[in-house]
Design a protein around this motif. Structure first.
Motif, short mmCIF file in Angstrom:
data_model
loop_
_atom_site.label_atom_id
_atom_site.label_comp_id
_atom_site.label_asym_id
_atom_site.label_seq_id
_atom_site.Cartn_x
_atom_site.Cartn_y
_atom_site.Cartn_z
N THR A 34 0.83 -1.21 0.00
CA THR A 34 0.00 0.00 0.00
C THR A 34 0.86 1.26 0.00
O THR A 34 0.59 2.22 -0.73
CB THR A 34 -0.92 0.00 1.23
N ALA A 35 1.91 1.25 0.83
CA ALA A 35 2.83 2.40 0.86
C ALA A 35 3.53 2.58 -0.48
O ALA A 35 3.75 3.71 -0.93
CB ALA A 35 3.85 2.21 1.98
N ALA A 36 3.87 1.47 -1.13
CA ALA A 36 4.54 1.54 -2.44
C ALA A 36 3.62 2.16 -3.48
O ALA A 36 4.05 2.96 -4.32
CB ALA A 36 4.98 0.15 -2.88
N VAL A 37 2.33 1.80 -3.43
CA VAL A 37 1.36 2.38 -4.36
C VAL A 37 1.23 3.88 -4.12
O VAL A 37 1.21 4.68 -5.05
CB VAL A 37 -0.01 1.67 -4.22
N HIS A 38 1.15 4.25 -2.82
CA HIS A 38 1.05 5.68 -2.49
C HIS A 38 2.29 6.44 -2.96
O HIS A 38 2.19 7.56 -3.47
CB HIS A 38 0.89 5.85 -0.98
N ALA A 39 3.44 5.83 -2.77
CA ALA A 39 4.70 6.51 -3.12
C ALA A 39 4.83 6.69 -4.63
O ALA A 39 5.42 7.67 -5.09
CB ALA A 39 5.88 5.71 -2.59
N GLY A 40 4.28 5.74 -5.39
CA GLY A 40 4.43 5.81 -6.84
C GLY A 40 3.27 6.47 -7.55
O GLY A 40 3.27 6.58 -8.77
N SER A 41 2.26 6.90 -6.78
CA SER A 41 1.07 7.47 -7.41
C SER A 41 1.29 8.93 -7.77
O SER A 41 1.95 9.67 -7.04
CB SER A 41 -0.13 7.38 -6.46
#
Length: 721
Positions: free
Chosen positions: A533-540
């Motif tokens: 989830t954090a990775a998705v937020h970071a790459g969004s």
């Protein structure tokens, strides 16, 4: 004599009165029991309930005014289950009463406005719809259906009403609950005491970096990959040394015939240390330290290390001051499976380097950091990876995996194998080879692990505190200009947490006064889902309402098939609205700066900024002064700003040039204006207003006025058509 007789008579009278009271009490209890025993069921369920102390500060009345039997049955069932729970507290968890009380407001409001037609057994489904319409979570409907099921086993409800409750249960089909997606940043921020301890260590500016998901995830990926590379080096060193020294696991097992398997395990670990240090080829000193840290408790490591250094034999359970000490513990990183692989490697049955459980954990975390669903990572195989390059050298890798949720194949970003993340994953995949699955770890090992000092995850993360690993990882992070925020957070957690959450709660119940001064772990370690989830937020991309291209939305096909199909009753009206919306977007929004994204970029730069005095060499992270000498603790991604007149002149000139030419930049190069100039100008203005010292700022303004006519123009190449 007469006085003694009077006293004696009074005693007799008192005893007789006491017997009468006891008899009367026993009789009342017996009558009450007889009354209760005669009650087999009640025909009228409660329609009104008053909840007061100790559950509410003031009496709160909940009343069912709906005259329909089905509505009254649901409300009455809720009341009876509540009555059952408060009168049998030992049979239920402490939170049960509160969870039932929390149901009353919404259930009562729904029941009183609900119109029931006939035998409407879908009343709980209607309650779910009511909750969603009122802006609540549908979770309350799940709680209510659970209470309805419990009511079927509560006393006093007639068999006829139980049959109706069972029909309600059978007819209820609720929507699946969507679990909240918590990112890794939230897991750290919920540890209340962590900020305080980081501040005590002089790393408050480092802690503040967790407000940026991008900074934390970049630090996480690089830190875990560097740890994985270090463990791979240790595994290679151990494998080669034991191979050279003719390691044979079966021969080793045959030496020990103890009934106690734990004792056998400890003796095998001791023999492995002997073979690794006393054969033709010894393992490196650093590898030995890591092996001992996995095999031995912390307070026994120096004793074992000194014995090996002096070639002394030692017992697994020595007696010191009439007390038995244990020199060994169950291995977590270099376990039985790892040495089984080494046995095959030493005998030539296996050509690839043995892989430890710690590498598997790092592999799991790194793939979650590539935004692969946690459950899908555990199913990955060698065939899921794509290798780019030539037959001689693999330059890049990517993963083309099956996403179980969408039932489709997805491809991750391509990773450069010369960089730490790509290199660590490539070595792991090659060493695993054509295994059916790249991971043997189960969900309970990685996503349900209790947070403490002794578990598998704690053992792996504790490698960060080993001097060799710590120094090497920090050095490599600085070389790549990456922050050590994840490393520092984990070290602070392991150094200051003294007990598990479960132990803390138990001591609190005992009202132990010492527990208030202790820091505890969270209930569990962070999960793969949190990392993903954090990775998705970071790459969004920062998406704003009105933006035409949303790269995180559904596909055009989904848009057409689902939203614009003939099944949509408002198809025609929606098409017209969307067309107007798009035209309005083009006219008013599409070419305006994305303020949210600019603000995020500026905030991130502020977190990384450190002010250095050109006279004393001090660092000032925002409002705190620290000594800076280029030490290992310096963050690799810090933006160093010198507190000097030249800096003020430079910043003022940039800001004034941006103000002068922003209209021409908007016309000729709007992307550069939005993504670079606005961010840089906002950040420079922040530094001038909040960090630069007043004395330097005054001199800088005067100097800028003096040299302004001689300074070169900026943004000329970006404006030139």
């Amino acid at each position: 004599m007469m006085d003694e007789d009077k006293v004696s008579n009074k005693k007799v009278q008192a005893e007789e009165e006491l017997k009468q009271i006891q008899s009367a009490y026993s009789g009342s209890v017996k009558r009450a029991n007889n009354i209760n025993s005669k009650i087999s069921s009640i025909k009228i369920l409660p329609k009104r309930i008053v909840i007061g102390k100790p559950y509410k500060a003031k009496d709160v009345i909940y009343e069912c005014t709906n005259k329909h039997e089905l509505a009254q049955l649901v409300f009455g069932s809720l009341c009876l289950v509540f009555h059952e729970v408060i009168h049998h507290p030992n049979d239920y968890a402490e939170s049960k009463v509160k969870s039932i009380i929390d149901q009353f407001p919404n259930v009562t409001a729904f029941i009183n406005q609900h119109e029931t037609n006939g035998n409407d057994f879908k009343i709980i489904k209607n309650f779910e719809t009511y909750l969603v319409d009122e802006g609540f979570s549908g979770r309350g409907a799940y709680s209510l259906i659970s209470i309805v099921r419990e009511a079927c086993s509560v006393k006093f409800i007639t068999p006829k009403k139980i049959e109706i409750l069972k029909k309600i249960d059978k007819s209820t089909k609720l929507n699946p609950l969507e679990n909240k997606q918590y990112p890794l940043t939230k897991w750290f921020s919920q540890i209340r005491w962590l900020r305080e301890e980081m501040a005590k260590a002089g790393k408050l500016d480092v802690y503040q970096r967790i407000s940026s998901t991008r900074l934390l995830m970049k630090s996480f990926s690089h830190t875990i990959s560097e740890l994985m590379l270090i463990i791979q080096d240790f595994s290679l060193d151990i494998a080669k040394a034991l191979q050279q020294n003719h390691f044979n696991l079966n021969l080793l097992k045959s030496k020990f015939i103890d009934v106690d398997q734990t004792s056998v395990e400890y003796k095998k670990q001791r023999e492995i240390l002997y073979i690794a240090t006393r054969g033709d080829l010894s393992i490196n000193k650093q590898t030995l330290e890591i092996l001992i840290s996995d095999f031995c408790p912390k307070d026994r490591r120096s004793i074992v290390s000194n014995s090996l250094r002096n070639n002394d034999n030692f017992s697994t359970k020595p007696t010191e001051k009439k007390k038995v000490k244990h020199n060994f513990r169950t291995a977590a990183i270099f376990d039985e499976d790892f040495f089984s692989q080494i046995d095959k490697f030493a005998s030539g049955k296996q050509t690839s380097i043995p892989v430890s459980k710690a590498e598997e954990l790092c592999f799991y975390w790194l793939n979650c950091a590539q935004a692969v669903q946690a459950s899908d990572v555990r199913q990955l195989t060698y065939q899921d990876y794509i290798f780019h390059g030539s037959s001689k050298r693999i330059t890049h890798i990517s993963c083309d995996y099956y996403k179980s949720r969408s039932q489709d194949f997805k491809t991750t970003d391509t990773l450069d194998t010369t960089l730490s993340v790509g290199k660590a994953l490539l070595y792991f995949i090659q060493n695993k080879g054509n295994a059916n699955s790249l991971m043997s770890l189960k969900s309970k090992d990685v996503d349900s692990a209790m947070a403490n000092h002794v578990g598998f995850i704690a053992r792996v993360l504790s490698l960060f505190s080993e001097p060799l690993c710590n120094e090497l990882i920090k050095k490599r992070l600085r070389q790549q200009a990456v922050s050590t925020v994840f490393l520092d957070l984990v070290q602070c957690l392991l150094s200051n947490a003294t007990c598990s959450k479960q132990q803390f709660d138990r001591e609190q119940k005992k009202q132990n006064p010492d527990i208030k001064n202790k820091h505890h772990f969270p209930s569990n370690w962070f999960t793969g889902s949190m990392i993903k989830t954090a990775a998705v937020h970071a790459g969004s991309l920062k998406f704003r309402v009105g933006l035409i291209n949303n790269h995180n939305s559904h596909t055009s096909k989904t848009e057409h098939d689902v939203y614009f199909s003939e099944e949509n009753e408002e198809y025609m009206n929606m098409s017209g609205r969307l067309m107007r919306f798009v035209m309005e977007d083009i006219e008013n929004v599409a070419f305006k700066p994305n303020i949210e994204q600019i603000h995020g970029s500026v905030t991130e730069r502020q977190l990384r900024t450190k002010l250095v005095s050109e006279t004393t060499g001090d660092i000032q992270p925002f409002n705190k002064v620290e000594y800076f000498d280029g030490s290992d603790d310096e963050q690799g991604d810090s933006i160093i700003v010198i507190d000097s007149v030249e800096t003020v002149v430079n910043f003022l000139h940039y800001i004034n040039e941006a103000r002068k030419k922003y209209k021409m930049l908007a016309q000729h190069n709007p992307d550069f204006l939005e993504m670079n100039v606005l961010v840089e100008a906002e950040w420079k203005e922040y530094v001038l207003n909040n960090l630069i010292s007043k004395q330097i700022k005054s001199k800088g303004y005067a100097t800028y006025k003096q040299y302004k006519p001689m300074l070169p123009e900026l943004f000329v190449s970006q404006i030139r058509v």
